[in-house]
Design an enzyme around this catalytic site. Sequence first.
Site, PDB file in Angstrom:
ATOM      1  N   ALA A  66      13.173   4.709  16.239  1.00 40.31           N
ATOM      2  CA  ALA A  66      12.838   3.501  15.493  1.00 40.31           C
ATOM      3  C   ALA A  66      11.323   3.361  15.486  1.00 40.31           C
ATOM      4  O   ALA A  66      10.648   3.904  16.371  1.00 40.31           O
ATOM      5  CB  ALA A  66      13.474   2.293  16.166  1.00 40.31           C
ATOM      6  N   GLY A 111      16.514   6.460  17.967  1.00 35.07           N
ATOM      7  CA  GLY A 111      17.288   6.247  16.732  1.00 35.07           C
ATOM      8  C   GLY A 111      17.435   7.513  15.907  1.00 35.07           C
ATOM      9  O   GLY A 111      18.391   7.641  15.139  1.00 35.07           O
ATOM     10  N   GLU A 114      20.288   9.295  17.422  1.00 41.31           N
ATOM     11  CA  GLU A 114      21.484   8.524  17.055  1.00 41.31           C
ATOM     12  C   GLU A 114      21.883   8.785  15.606  1.00 41.31           C
ATOM     13  O   GLU A 114      23.065   8.894  15.281  1.00 41.31           O
ATOM     14  CB  GLU A 114      21.226   7.030  17.285  1.00 41.31           C
ATOM     15  CG  GLU A 114      21.105   6.677  18.764  1.00 41.31           C
ATOM     16  CD  GLU A 114      20.759   5.217  18.988  1.00 41.31           C
ATOM     17  OE1 GLU A 114      19.633   4.828  18.621  1.00 41.31           O
ATOM     18  OE2 GLU A 114      21.595   4.465  19.502  1.00 41.31           O
ATOM     19  N   GLU A 134      14.747   5.594  25.132  1.00 42.51           N
ATOM     20  CA  GLU A 134      14.619   4.138  25.057  1.00 42.51           C
ATOM     21  C   GLU A 134      14.205   3.513  26.374  1.00 42.51           C
ATOM     22  O   GLU A 134      13.499   2.504  26.399  1.00 42.51           O
ATOM     23  CB  GLU A 134      15.951   3.511  24.591  1.00 42.51           C
ATOM     24  CG  GLU A 134      16.246   3.647  23.108  1.00 42.51           C
ATOM     25  CD  GLU A 134      16.881   4.978  22.720  1.00 42.51           C
ATOM     26  OE1 GLU A 134      16.988   5.875  23.578  1.00 42.51           O
ATOM     27  OE2 GLU A 134      17.269   5.111  21.556  1.00 42.51           O
TER      28      GLU A 134
HETATM   29  N1  DAK Z   1       7.327   4.736  16.056  1.00 42.16           N
HETATM   30  C1  DAK Z   1       6.106   4.558  15.485  1.00 42.16           C
HETATM   31  N2  DAK Z   1       5.148   5.498  15.456  1.00 42.16           N
HETATM   32  C2  DAK Z   1       5.421   6.670  16.046  1.00 42.16           C
HETATM   33  C3  DAK Z   1       6.677   6.929  16.673  1.00 42.16           C
HETATM   34  C4  DAK Z   1       7.663   5.901  16.648  1.00 42.16           C
HETATM   35  N3  DAK Z   1       8.877   6.041  17.195  1.00 42.16           N
HETATM   36  N4  DAK Z   1       6.643   8.175  17.187  1.00 42.16           N
HETATM   37  C5  DAK Z   1       5.420   8.680  16.886  1.00 42.16           C
HETATM   38  N5  DAK Z   1       4.701   7.777  16.193  1.00 42.16           N
HETATM   39  C6  DAK Z   1       3.333   7.924  15.699  1.00 42.16           C
HETATM   40  C7  DAK Z   1       2.322   7.926  16.865  1.00 42.16           C
HETATM   41  O1  DAK Z   1       2.023   6.610  17.269  1.00 42.16           O
HETATM   42  C8  DAK Z   1       1.151   8.638  16.199  1.00 42.16           C
HETATM   43  O2  DAK Z   1       0.495   7.718  15.370  1.00 42.16           O
HETATM   44  P1  DAK Z   1      -1.120   7.597  15.397  1.00 42.16           P
HETATM   45  O3  DAK Z   1      -1.523   7.371  16.828  1.00 42.16           O
HETATM   46  O4  DAK Z   1      -1.558   8.927  14.849  1.00 42.16           O
HETATM   47  O5  DAK Z   1      -1.406   6.451  14.473  1.00 42.16           O
HETATM   48  C9  DAK Z   1       1.841   9.668  15.278  1.00 42.16           C
HETATM   49  O6  DAK Z   1       3.179   9.189  15.079  1.00 42.16           O
HETATM   50  C10 DAK Z   1       1.934  11.059  15.896  1.00 42.16           C
HETATM   51  O7  DAK Z   1       2.546  10.927  17.180  1.00 42.16           O
HETATM   52  P2  DAK Z   1       1.866  11.462  18.528  1.00 42.16           P
HETATM   53  O8  DAK Z   1       0.382  11.509  18.390  1.00 42.16           O
HETATM   54  O9  DAK Z   1       2.438  10.680  19.646  1.00 42.16           O
HETATM   55  O10 DAK Z   1       2.426  12.950  18.556  1.00 42.16           O
HETATM   56  P3  DAK Z   1       2.667  13.859  19.828  1.00 42.16           P
HETATM   57  O11 DAK Z   1       2.959  15.226  19.313  1.00 42.16           O
HETATM   58  O12 DAK Z   1       1.567  13.694  20.838  1.00 42.16           O
HETATM   59  O13 DAK Z   1       3.997  13.280  20.508  1.00 42.16           O
HETATM   60  C11 DAK Z   1       6.263  12.408  20.488  1.00 42.16           C
HETATM   61  C12 DAK Z   1       5.205  13.340  19.815  1.00 42.16           C
HETATM   62  C13 DAK Z   1       7.484  12.385  19.582  1.00 42.16           C
HETATM   63  C14 DAK Z   1       6.632  12.989  21.857  1.00 42.16           C
HETATM   64  C15 DAK Z   1       5.642  11.004  20.656  1.00 42.16           C
HETATM   65  O14 DAK Z   1       5.107  10.582  19.384  1.00 42.16           O
HETATM   66  C16 DAK Z   1       6.618   9.990  21.113  1.00 42.16           C
HETATM   67  O15 DAK Z   1       6.930   9.907  22.297  1.00 42.16           O
HETATM   68  N6  DAK Z   1       7.103   9.159  20.157  1.00 42.16           N
HETATM   69  C17 DAK Z   1       7.959   8.053  20.491  1.00 42.16           C
HETATM   70  C18 DAK Z   1       9.346   8.501  20.828  1.00 42.16           C
HETATM   71  C19 DAK Z   1      10.204   7.304  21.083  1.00 42.16           C
HETATM   72  O16 DAK Z   1      10.084   6.688  22.168  1.00 42.16           O
HETATM   73  N7  DAK Z   1      10.924   6.864  20.087  1.00 42.16           N
HETATM   74  C20 DAK Z   1      11.607   5.584  20.092  1.00 42.16           C
HETATM   75  C21 DAK Z   1      12.861   5.642  20.890  1.00 42.16           C
HETATM   76  S1  DAK Z   1      13.600   4.043  20.923  1.00 42.16           S
HETATM   77  C22 DAK Z   1      15.167  -2.325  18.161  1.00 42.16           C
HETATM   78  C23 DAK Z   1      14.383  -2.084  19.235  1.00 42.16           C
HETATM   79  C24 DAK Z   1      14.214  -0.828  19.632  1.00 42.16           C
HETATM   80  C25 DAK Z   1      14.818   0.228  18.992  1.00 42.16           C
HETATM   81  C26 DAK Z   1      15.616  -0.004  17.931  1.00 42.16           C
HETATM   82  C27 DAK Z   1      15.799  -1.284  17.501  1.00 42.16           C
HETATM   83  N8  DAK Z   1      15.312  -3.688  17.750  1.00 42.16           N
HETATM   84  C28 DAK Z   1      14.513  -4.693  18.431  1.00 42.16           C
HETATM   85  C29 DAK Z   1      16.198  -4.033  16.734  1.00 42.16           C
HETATM   86  C30 DAK Z   1      14.488   1.524  19.511  1.00 42.16           C
HETATM   87  C31 DAK Z   1      15.024   2.575  19.164  1.00 42.16           C
HETATM   88  C32 DAK Z   1      14.413   3.857  19.476  1.00 42.16           C
HETATM   89  O17 DAK Z   1      14.520   4.737  18.700  1.00 42.16           O
END
Ligand code: DAK
Length: 260
Positions: A66, A111, A114, A134
């Site tokens: 997400a 997400g 998922e 998460e």
């Molecule tokens: N959301 C927004 N931006 C994201 C992102 C994400 N999930 N994942 C990556 N980006 C952005 C980074 O911020 C970065 O942006 P800038 O800094 O360049 O502006 C760009 O994409 C490139 O990412 P990285 O620089 O971090 O790239 P790396 O190769 O170093 O790392 C990575 C890749 C995939 C390991 C890392 O980006 C990462 O850890 N990303 C986040 C993974 C994650 O935690 N995903 C979310 C899981 S939770 C809800 C609440 C929550 C949810 C749903 C609903 N409600 C309140 C309704 C949560 C659900 C989830 O999916």
Amino acid sequence: MKTYQNLKTELKEGILHVTISRPQALNALNMETMSELGAVLQEADHESVRAIILSGEGEKAFVAGADIKEIATLSKEEAAAFARRGQILFKQWEDFTKPIIAAVNGFALGGGCELAMCCHIRIATENAKFGQPEVNLGIIPGYGGTQRLTQLVGRGKALELMMTGDLISAQEAKNIGLVNHVVATHAELAELAQKIVSKILAKAPVAIAQLIKSVNAGFDFEKAGYEAEAIHFGECTTTQDFKEGTTAFIEKRQPQFKGK
Ligand code: DAK
């Protein structure tokens, strides 16, 4: 086909290729993309579409979860409504009665994992990584992941993945049953997706639809698990730890969780 902001679509010989396209955010699912995923599925409910291949733009990510920057700003009420809509949307993808292949071309996290799990078949390139991170944000999977991951890989492995937030390789995902096939290159991924779909499309469409319905009937969406997930997900989003987790991600630092 309609034009979408964050999806690219192409209908070729009855196969709808849907590519999630927000490469600047590793194809993270913001609200607009979620709503477009609903709209494209409605469009696909037409006789000209016989199957869907879902992928992500570029060579780095399928979907990195997400959109954390967007969810960090939601109110409690908005968060609850958003989560419920997401659960329902993903169920619609799972229940679609034409085959859907997730061609996972990179990170499939949160997400994104998922979403891949809602698809009927998952194939991946060897650079792909899977995970439910998460917990790093102080929350739990909220789009059915606690249920579908458990169904696919079993309780012990699912709990380990969700409690540690570890990312696993495509090969490990295959070893535990999360992915069906792993290929080396993105070109091979497209070829394999096409090959599997072509094989399925040579079968009787009614039988394929009845298969999907029969398998899904055994994993009833109304079962307590999905409801529990929605409730417990909602509880997590009201904590200070959730605020800390999302803020830490945006500030590119480790979160300091307090248990409240
Ligand atoms: N959301 C927004 N931006 C994201 C992102 C994400 N999930 N994942 C990556 N980006 C952005 C980074 O911020 C970065 O942006 P800038 O800094 O360049 O502006 C760009 O994409 C490139 O990412 P990285 O620089 O971090 O790239 P790396 O190769 O170093 O790392 C990575 C890749 C995939 C390991 C890392 O980006 C990462 O850890 N990303 C986040 C993974 C994650 O935690 N995903 C979310 C899981 S939770 C809800 C609440 C929550 C949810 C749903 C609903 N409600 C309140 C309704 C949560 C659900 C989830 O999916």
